[in-house]
Design an enzyme around this catalytic site. Sequence first.
Site, PDB file in Angstrom:
ATOM      1  N   ARG A 142     -52.443 -98.892   1.098  1.00  0.00           N
ATOM      2  CA  ARG A 142     -53.627 -99.519   1.786  1.00  0.00           C
ATOM      3  C   ARG A 142     -53.978-100.843   0.897  1.00  0.00           C
ATOM      4  O   ARG A 142     -54.763-101.449   1.333  1.00  0.00           O
ATOM      5  CB  ARG A 142     -54.709 -98.542   1.494  1.00  0.00           C
ATOM      6  CG  ARG A 142     -55.216 -97.592   2.831  1.00  0.00           C
ATOM      7  CD  ARG A 142     -56.191 -96.617   2.374  1.00  0.00           C
ATOM      8  NE  ARG A 142     -57.207 -96.420   3.108  1.00  0.00           N
ATOM      9  CZ  ARG A 142     -57.214 -95.150   4.056  1.00  0.00           C
ATOM     10  NH1 ARG A 142     -56.359 -94.301   3.634  1.00  0.00           N
ATOM     11  NH2 ARG A 142     -58.317 -95.205   4.656  1.00  0.00           N
ATOM     12  N   ARG A 179     -67.007 -81.326   8.919  1.00  0.00           N
ATOM     13  CA  ARG A 179     -66.977 -82.780   9.052  1.00  0.00           C
ATOM     14  C   ARG A 179     -66.952 -83.586   7.506  1.00  0.00           C
ATOM     15  O   ARG A 179     -67.307 -82.651   6.746  1.00  0.00           O
ATOM     16  CB  ARG A 179     -68.435 -83.115   9.526  1.00  0.00           C
ATOM     17  CG  ARG A 179     -68.439 -83.008  11.138  1.00  0.00           C
ATOM     18  CD  ARG A 179     -69.580 -83.443  11.825  1.00  0.00           C
ATOM     19  NE  ARG A 179     -69.939 -83.132  12.904  1.00  0.00           N
ATOM     20  CZ  ARG A 179     -69.570 -83.589  14.253  1.00  0.00           C
ATOM     21  NH1 ARG A 179     -68.633 -84.638  14.015  1.00  0.00           N
ATOM     22  NH2 ARG A 179     -69.527 -82.988  15.242  1.00  0.00           N
ATOM     23  N   ARG A 210     -66.210 -98.897   4.856  1.00  0.00           N
ATOM     24  CA  ARG A 210     -64.526 -98.594   4.712  1.00  0.00           C
ATOM     25  C   ARG A 210     -63.864 -99.681   5.798  1.00  0.00           C
ATOM     26  O   ARG A 210     -62.690 -99.957   5.576  1.00  0.00           O
ATOM     27  CB  ARG A 210     -64.487 -97.121   5.644  1.00  0.00           C
ATOM     28  CG  ARG A 210     -64.874 -95.995   4.605  1.00  0.00           C
ATOM     29  CD  ARG A 210     -65.001 -94.617   4.823  1.00  0.00           C
ATOM     30  NE  ARG A 210     -64.243 -94.189   5.866  1.00  0.00           N
ATOM     31  CZ  ARG A 210     -64.409 -93.176   6.690  1.00  0.00           C
ATOM     32  NH1 ARG A 210     -65.624 -92.583   6.759  1.00  0.00           N
ATOM     33  NH2 ARG A 210     -63.235 -92.616   7.419  1.00  0.00           N
ATOM     34  N   LYS A 240     -54.589 -92.337  13.392  1.00  0.00           N
ATOM     35  CA  LYS A 240     -53.231 -91.998  12.375  1.00  0.00           C
ATOM     36  C   LYS A 240     -53.141 -90.596  12.219  1.00  0.00           C
ATOM     37  O   LYS A 240     -51.873 -90.138  12.267  1.00  0.00           O
ATOM     38  CB  LYS A 240     -53.593 -92.587  10.764  1.00  0.00           C
ATOM     39  CG  LYS A 240     -53.932 -94.279  11.104  1.00  0.00           C
ATOM     40  CD  LYS A 240     -54.014 -94.749   9.716  1.00  0.00           C
ATOM     41  CE  LYS A 240     -54.988 -94.345   8.743  1.00  0.00           C
ATOM     42  NZ  LYS A 240     -56.382 -94.725   9.408  1.00  0.00           N
ATOM     43  N   ARG A 276     -65.899 -87.101  14.791  1.00  0.00           N
ATOM     44  CA  ARG A 276     -64.886 -86.302  14.354  1.00  0.00           C
ATOM     45  C   ARG A 276     -64.971 -85.230  13.456  1.00  0.00           C
ATOM     46  O   ARG A 276     -65.818 -85.216  12.622  1.00  0.00           O
ATOM     47  CB  ARG A 276     -63.953 -87.456  13.173  1.00  0.00           C
ATOM     48  CG  ARG A 276     -62.913 -86.677  12.355  1.00  0.00           C
ATOM     49  CD  ARG A 276     -61.914 -87.647  11.717  1.00  0.00           C
ATOM     50  NE  ARG A 276     -62.377 -88.748  10.776  1.00  0.00           N
ATOM     51  CZ  ARG A 276     -61.587 -89.603  10.313  1.00  0.00           C
ATOM     52  NH1 ARG A 276     -60.639 -89.775  10.529  1.00  0.00           N
ATOM     53  NH2 ARG A 276     -62.215 -90.461   9.586  1.00  0.00           N
TER      54      ARG A 276
HETATM   55  P1  ADP Z   1     -57.678 -91.778  11.172  1.00  0.00           P
HETATM   56  O1  ADP Z   1     -56.669 -90.783  10.720  1.00  0.00           O
HETATM   57  O2  ADP Z   1     -56.720 -93.069  11.578  1.00  0.00           O
HETATM   58  O3  ADP Z   1     -58.675 -91.941  10.454  1.00  0.00           O
HETATM   59  P2  ADP Z   1     -58.181 -89.711  13.189  1.00  0.00           P
HETATM   60  O4  ADP Z   1     -56.761 -89.495  13.855  1.00  0.00           O
HETATM   61  O5  ADP Z   1     -58.633 -88.676  12.503  1.00  0.00           O
HETATM   62  O6  ADP Z   1     -57.999 -91.229  12.593  1.00  0.00           O
HETATM   63  O7  ADP Z   1     -58.916 -89.959  14.491  1.00  0.00           O
HETATM   64  C1  ADP Z   1     -60.266 -90.326  14.400  1.00  0.00           C
HETATM   65  C2  ADP Z   1     -61.227 -89.668  15.575  1.00  0.00           C
HETATM   66  O8  ADP Z   1     -60.907 -90.126  16.849  1.00  0.00           O
HETATM   67  C3  ADP Z   1     -60.764 -88.095  15.729  1.00  0.00           C
HETATM   68  O9  ADP Z   1     -61.725 -87.250  16.111  1.00  0.00           O
HETATM   69  C4  ADP Z   1     -59.701 -87.950  16.982  1.00  0.00           C
HETATM   70  O10 ADP Z   1     -59.759 -86.924  17.732  1.00  0.00           O
HETATM   71  C5  ADP Z   1     -60.237 -89.206  17.685  1.00  0.00           C
HETATM   72  N1  ADP Z   1     -59.118 -89.968  18.468  1.00  0.00           N
HETATM   73  C6  ADP Z   1     -57.834 -90.289  17.762  1.00  0.00           C
HETATM   74  N2  ADP Z   1     -56.964 -90.883  18.647  1.00  0.00           N
HETATM   75  C7  ADP Z   1     -57.890 -91.108  19.957  1.00  0.00           C
HETATM   76  C8  ADP Z   1     -57.605 -91.943  21.092  1.00  0.00           C
HETATM   77  N3  ADP Z   1     -56.562 -92.462  21.145  1.00  0.00           N
HETATM   78  N4  ADP Z   1     -58.705 -91.963  21.966  1.00  0.00           N
HETATM   79  C9  ADP Z   1     -59.730 -91.309  21.511  1.00  0.00           C
HETATM   80  N5  ADP Z   1     -60.305 -90.716  20.468  1.00  0.00           N
HETATM   81  C10 ADP Z   1     -59.312 -90.514  19.721  1.00  0.00           C
HETATM   82  P1  ADP Z   2     -59.633 -92.815   7.151  1.00  0.00           P
HETATM   83  O1  ADP Z   2     -58.172 -92.809   7.660  1.00  0.00           O
HETATM   84  O2  ADP Z   2     -60.681 -92.476   8.120  1.00  0.00           O
HETATM   85  O3  ADP Z   2     -60.062 -93.990   6.424  1.00  0.00           O
HETATM   86  P2  ADP Z   2     -58.494 -91.319   4.815  1.00  0.00           P
HETATM   87  O4  ADP Z   2     -58.706 -89.675   4.901  1.00  0.00           O
HETATM   88  O5  ADP Z   2     -57.134 -91.929   4.974  1.00  0.00           O
HETATM   89  O6  ADP Z   2     -59.419 -91.792   5.850  1.00  0.00           O
HETATM   90  O7  ADP Z   2     -59.268 -91.803   3.248  1.00  0.00           O
HETATM   91  C1  ADP Z   2     -60.476 -91.333   3.256  1.00  0.00           C
HETATM   92  C2  ADP Z   2     -60.789 -92.207   1.612  1.00  0.00           C
HETATM   93  O8  ADP Z   2     -59.962 -91.505   0.740  1.00  0.00           O
HETATM   94  C3  ADP Z   2     -60.679 -93.459   1.817  1.00  0.00           C
HETATM   95  O9  ADP Z   2     -62.035 -94.067   2.327  1.00  0.00           O
HETATM   96  C4  ADP Z   2     -60.278 -93.794   0.355  1.00  0.00           C
HETATM   97  O10 ADP Z   2     -61.693 -93.603  -0.457  1.00  0.00           O
HETATM   98  C5  ADP Z   2     -59.524 -92.668   0.098  1.00  0.00           C
HETATM   99  N1  ADP Z   2     -58.108 -93.153   0.217  1.00  0.00           N
HETATM  100  C6  ADP Z   2     -57.187 -92.410   1.063  1.00  0.00           C
HETATM  101  N2  ADP Z   2     -55.966 -93.274   1.070  1.00  0.00           N
HETATM  102  C7  ADP Z   2     -56.097 -94.030  -0.004  1.00  0.00           C
HETATM  103  C8  ADP Z   2     -55.312 -95.043  -0.559  1.00  0.00           C
HETATM  104  N3  ADP Z   2     -54.056 -95.343  -0.186  1.00  0.00           N
HETATM  105  N4  ADP Z   2     -55.900 -95.947  -1.549  1.00  0.00           N
HETATM  106  C9  ADP Z   2     -56.945 -95.984  -1.792  1.00  0.00           C
HETATM  107  N5  ADP Z   2     -57.867 -95.053  -1.568  1.00  0.00           N
HETATM  108  C10 ADP Z   2     -57.481 -94.196  -0.441  1.00  0.00           C
END
Ligand code: ADP
Ligand code: ADP
Length: 217
Positions: free
Chosen positions: A88, A160, A172, A13, A127
């Site tokens: 969420r 990280r 999660r 995302k 990541r």
């Molecule tokens: P989210 O915001 O949904 O938690 P991220 O955009 O941070 O996810 O992506 C998680 C990790 O996977 C990052 O390190 C990113 O560089 C990698 N990543 C994102 N999209 C892809 C993909 N299509 N294929 C492989 N790796 C990806």
């Molecule tokens: P990822 O896409 O890897 O799950 P985010 O950066 O979106 O990570 O979220 C990290 C953490 O922040 C979540 O595990 C949760 O604890 C909190 N968080 C983020 N967005 C929300 C939301 N809309 N509602 C509740 N908790 C949230």
Amino acid sequence: MIVVLLGPPGAGKGTQAQKIEKTQGLVQLSTGDMLRAAVTEGSKVGKKAKDFMEAGKLVTDEIVVKIIENRIQKVDCKNGFLLDGFPRTLTQAKALDNMLNQKSLKLNAVVEMQVDDEALVDRIIGRYTCTACNQGYHGENLKPKVDGVCDNCGSTNFKRRVDDNRETVSSRLEAYHSQTAPLLPYYKEQGVLRVVNGMVDIGDVSVQINDVLSSLN
Ligand code: ADP
Ligand code: ADP
Ligand code: ZN
């Protein structure tokens, strides 16, 4: 245009939102980024959110709804925005509907990014981000062009997330399946749900999302 990117942790995302922000000029609103900033600042919200985040649990609806409510009033959201990580829960989705209704706005699309749970673990464990500009990277899948130097801003400092470890990932994912997945039928019912395959390369995911966005214009 108002778009939600919906998908499990690690689905891509943030990666896609950063690209769309650059190419389409739609501002990315990531509740995760905003909460991490609050934790770093040590604000009241940050203090309340910290333990939930570190345990891989969702923070309360009340906190995130307030954050988004305030954020979408800002002038940079005037021409639309891209929600990354919000809503969420069904409570959050309903709160968003109310906020938009009050402003006579509507949600144009909810883009579901589908990725298998096994792939998510590798994505999350690999990541990291640039400390200076927040550009996202991955140890295997998305490295900077020059080793150790951010493509976007030239910084050499990376970080990280504390919650990107194997222990919190399962909690999660479980939060996603139990609390967030019910949004899929909710948005399908509203006729705004669009599904993309998130298992392909970053560029190929972008193509699918851009197709969805251009069909909305
Ligand atoms: P989210 O915001 O949904 O938690 P991220 O955009 O941070 O996810 O992506 C998680 C990790 O996977 C990052 O390190 C990113 O560089 C990698 N990543 C994102 N999209 C892809 C993909 N299509 N294929 C492989 N790796 C990806
Ligand atoms: P990822 O896409 O890897 O799950 P985010 O950066 O979106 O990570 O979220 C990290 C953490 O922040 C979540 O595990 C949760 O604890 C909190 N968080 C983020 N967005 C929300 C939301 N809309 N509602 C509740 N908790 C949230
Ligand atoms: Zn950078």
